[in-house]
Structure formats: C-alpha cells, structure tokens
Design a protein around this motif. Structure first.
Motif, PDB file in Angstrom:
ATOM      1  N   HIS A   2      73.066 -22.486  -4.968  1.00 40.77           N
ATOM      2  CA  HIS A   2      73.957 -22.758  -3.848  1.00 40.77           C
ATOM      3  C   HIS A   2      74.962 -21.638  -3.608  1.00 40.77           C
ATOM      4  O   HIS A   2      75.408 -21.445  -2.484  1.00 40.77           O
ATOM      5  CB  HIS A   2      74.733 -24.064  -4.072  1.00 40.77           C
ATOM      6  CG  HIS A   2      73.867 -25.283  -4.058  1.00 40.77           C
ATOM      7  ND1 HIS A   2      73.207 -25.734  -2.944  1.00 40.77           N
ATOM      8  CD2 HIS A   2      73.547 -26.161  -5.045  1.00 40.77           C
ATOM      9  CE1 HIS A   2      72.525 -26.827  -3.221  1.00 40.77           C
ATOM     10  NE2 HIS A   2      72.705 -27.107  -4.501  1.00 40.77           N
ATOM     11  N   THR A   3      75.337 -20.937  -4.666  1.00 43.96           N
ATOM     12  CA  THR A   3      76.409 -19.947  -4.555  1.00 43.96           C
ATOM     13  C   THR A   3      75.948 -18.593  -5.090  1.00 43.96           C
ATOM     14  O   THR A   3      74.903 -18.490  -5.752  1.00 43.96           O
ATOM     15  CB  THR A   3      77.632 -20.383  -5.375  1.00 43.96           C
ATOM     16  OG1 THR A   3      77.273 -20.388  -6.763  1.00 43.96           O
ATOM     17  CG2 THR A   3      78.132 -21.767  -4.974  1.00 43.96           C
ATOM     18  N   GLU A   4      76.763 -17.601  -4.832  1.00 47.19           N
ATOM     19  CA  GLU A   4      76.494 -16.254  -5.357  1.00 47.19           C
ATOM     20  C   GLU A   4      76.508 -16.276  -6.887  1.00 47.19           C
ATOM     21  O   GLU A   4      75.709 -15.596  -7.532  1.00 47.19           O
ATOM     22  CB  GLU A   4      77.546 -15.273  -4.819  1.00 47.19           C
ATOM     23  CG  GLU A   4      77.329 -13.841  -5.206  1.00 47.19           C
ATOM     24  CD  GLU A   4      76.145 -13.171  -4.503  1.00 47.19           C
ATOM     25  OE1 GLU A   4      75.694 -12.136  -5.004  1.00 47.19           O
ATOM     26  OE2 GLU A   4      75.671 -13.682  -3.473  1.00 47.19           O
ATOM     27  N   TYR A  48      73.267 -17.620  -8.040  1.00 45.98           N
ATOM     28  CA  TYR A  48      72.256 -16.585  -7.813  1.00 45.98           C
ATOM     29  C   TYR A  48      72.269 -15.561  -8.953  1.00 45.98           C
ATOM     30  O   TYR A  48      71.229 -15.247  -9.533  1.00 45.98           O
ATOM     31  CB  TYR A  48      72.526 -15.928  -6.462  1.00 45.98           C
ATOM     32  CG  TYR A  48      71.667 -14.742  -6.126  1.00 45.98           C
ATOM     33  CD1 TYR A  48      70.307 -14.877  -5.890  1.00 45.98           C
ATOM     34  CD2 TYR A  48      72.232 -13.478  -5.987  1.00 45.98           C
ATOM     35  CE1 TYR A  48      69.518 -13.790  -5.547  1.00 45.98           C
ATOM     36  CE2 TYR A  48      71.454 -12.384  -5.643  1.00 45.98           C
ATOM     37  CZ  TYR A  48      70.107 -12.544  -5.433  1.00 45.98           C
ATOM     38  OH  TYR A  48      69.335 -11.455  -5.100  1.00 45.98           O
ATOM     39  N   TYR A  53      66.413 -18.363  -1.843  1.00 47.10           N
ATOM     40  CA  TYR A  53      67.825 -18.042  -1.634  1.00 47.10           C
ATOM     41  C   TYR A  53      67.968 -16.714  -0.900  1.00 47.10           C
ATOM     42  O   TYR A  53      68.736 -16.589   0.057  1.00 47.10           O
ATOM     43  CB  TYR A  53      68.556 -18.000  -2.979  1.00 47.10           C
ATOM     44  CG  TYR A  53      70.022 -17.664  -2.852  1.00 47.10           C
ATOM     45  CD1 TYR A  53      70.958 -18.646  -2.577  1.00 47.10           C
ATOM     46  CD2 TYR A  53      70.473 -16.349  -2.997  1.00 47.10           C
ATOM     47  CE1 TYR A  53      72.307 -18.337  -2.455  1.00 47.10           C
ATOM     48  CE2 TYR A  53      71.804 -16.028  -2.873  1.00 47.10           C
ATOM     49  CZ  TYR A  53      72.717 -17.029  -2.602  1.00 47.10           C
ATOM     50  OH  TYR A  53      74.060 -16.709  -2.470  1.00 47.10           O
ATOM     51  N   GLU A  54      67.217 -15.702  -1.346  1.00 53.06           N
ATOM     52  CA  GLU A  54      67.302 -14.377  -0.726  1.00 53.06           C
ATOM     53  C   GLU A  54      66.814 -14.408   0.723  1.00 53.06           C
ATOM     54  O   GLU A  54      67.373 -13.718   1.574  1.00 53.06           O
ATOM     55  CB  GLU A  54      66.496 -13.354  -1.530  1.00 53.06           C
ATOM     56  CG  GLU A  54      67.161 -12.996  -2.841  1.00 53.06           C
ATOM     57  CD  GLU A  54      66.325 -12.065  -3.707  1.00 53.06           C
ATOM     58  OE1 GLU A  54      65.103 -11.917  -3.450  1.00 53.06           O
ATOM     59  OE2 GLU A  54      66.898 -11.484  -4.645  1.00 53.06           O
ATOM     60  N   ARG A  75      67.238 -16.703   2.806  1.00 49.42           N
ATOM     61  CA  ARG A  75      68.304 -17.278   3.625  1.00 49.42           C
ATOM     62  C   ARG A  75      69.571 -16.449   3.642  1.00 49.42           C
ATOM     63  O   ARG A  75      70.296 -16.438   4.623  1.00 49.42           O
ATOM     64  CB  ARG A  75      68.648 -18.679   3.128  1.00 49.42           C
ATOM     65  CG  ARG A  75      67.624 -19.737   3.440  1.00 49.42           C
ATOM     66  CD  ARG A  75      68.137 -21.140   3.136  1.00 49.42           C
ATOM     67  NE  ARG A  75      68.765 -21.257   1.834  1.00 49.42           N
ATOM     68  CZ  ARG A  75      68.159 -21.663   0.723  1.00 49.42           C
ATOM     69  NH1 ARG A  75      66.893 -22.001   0.759  1.00 49.42           N
ATOM     70  NH2 ARG A  75      68.820 -21.756  -0.416  1.00 49.42           N
ATOM     71  N   HIS A  76      69.883 -15.763   2.534  1.00 49.60           N
ATOM     72  CA  HIS A  76      71.214 -15.165   2.391  1.00 49.60           C
ATOM     73  C   HIS A  76      71.251 -13.646   2.274  1.00 49.60           C
ATOM     74  O   HIS A  76      72.335 -13.064   2.335  1.00 49.60           O
ATOM     75  CB  HIS A  76      71.916 -15.754   1.166  1.00 49.60           C
ATOM     76  CG  HIS A  76      72.104 -17.235   1.256  1.00 49.60           C
ATOM     77  ND1 HIS A  76      73.044 -17.820   2.067  1.00 49.60           N
ATOM     78  CD2 HIS A  76      71.455 -18.254   0.654  1.00 49.60           C
ATOM     79  CE1 HIS A  76      72.969 -19.132   1.954  1.00 49.60           C
ATOM     80  NE2 HIS A  76      72.006 -19.430   1.102  1.00 49.60           N
ATOM     81  N   VAL A  77      70.130 -13.006   2.083  1.00 49.22           N
ATOM     82  CA  VAL A  77      70.137 -11.557   1.899  1.00 49.22           C
ATOM     83  C   VAL A  77      69.336 -10.935   3.042  1.00 49.22           C
ATOM     84  O   VAL A  77      68.108 -10.958   3.029  1.00 49.22           O
ATOM     85  CB  VAL A  77      69.527 -11.155   0.530  1.00 49.22           C
ATOM     86  CG1 VAL A  77      69.565  -9.655   0.343  1.00 49.22           C
ATOM     87  CG2 VAL A  77      70.252 -11.862  -0.609  1.00 49.22           C
TER      88      VAL A  77
END
Length: 123
Positions: free
Chosen positions: A7-9, A12, A47-48, A50-52
């Motif tokens: 959920h968070t950095e 990750y 995760y990546e 969606r967020h990177v």
C-alpha cells in the motif's frame, strides 16, 4: 505464509528487500520460499504498474540500443542517417533527427516513430 498487499512506499521497499534476500537463496519453484518469491514479485509488479511511471525512451538512446541489439556500427547507419560524421553528430546529440531520418530509422530498424520524435535529452 503471511503476505499482504503493498500500500505504501515503505511496504514497497520492505518487499523489495525481502525479494532480494529470497533471490540470494535461489529457492526452487514449488517450494515455500519459491512460492513466496513468486507472489512477492507479482505484488511488486502490480504496485509498480500503478505507481511507477515508465518514461518514454530518449530517441538517441533508442538508436544506440537498437544498434547494440542488432550488432550495428556507425557504418551501418550511414544509408539511414547520412555520412559517418552526421551519424556521430546525431549519436552525440550535436544534430537533431530530421523527419526523413526518423522515417528511415523507423522503416529500417523498426524503432517506433513516436519514440524517435520525442524530445532528446540534452547531452
């Protein structure tokens, strides 16, 4: 197997650290550690995604990459870009790609045109 979503950095980074430890031990597929590694890698990929953000490649780097992958030399690019001095100018970011160069690079080397027309990073 206690695995939670990322959920968070901090989640990750912790997951990346755990993946690194597991990869160092090189677990076999189908073992508890192998399954854990597979699941954690899948979570990181999600995760990546969606967020990177993935930046578009630089045109010159795309040309150099294709040259490396195809074993091409500056001489091989002369029919596409021009004489060797012009090829070096392009590869050293001293000369921008022209529309005709972009077309020929796309047709000859299969580099996507949208990559070739992107802004070149300053050298």
């Amino acid at each position: 197997m206690d695995i939670r979503p990322i959920h968070t950095e901090a989640d990750y980074k912790a997951t990346l650290k755990e993946i690194s430890v597991l990869m160092d031990s090189d677990p076999d597929l189908g073992t508890p550690d192998g399954d854990r590694l597979d699941i954690l890698v899948t979570l990181v990929q999600a995760y990546e995604a969606r967020h990177v953000p993935i930046a578009e490649p630089d045109p010159v780097e795309a040309i150099k990459f294709r040259m490396d992958q195809s074993g091409l030399s500056v001489k091989d690019l002369e029919p596409i870009i021009g004489k060797s001095n012009r090829v070096y100018e392009v590869l050293n970011r001293k000369r921008p790609l022209t529309l005709s160069m972009i077309r020929r690079l796309h047709q000859s080397l299969g580099i996507p045109a949208d990559v070739l027309i992107a802004e070149t990073l300053s050298g």
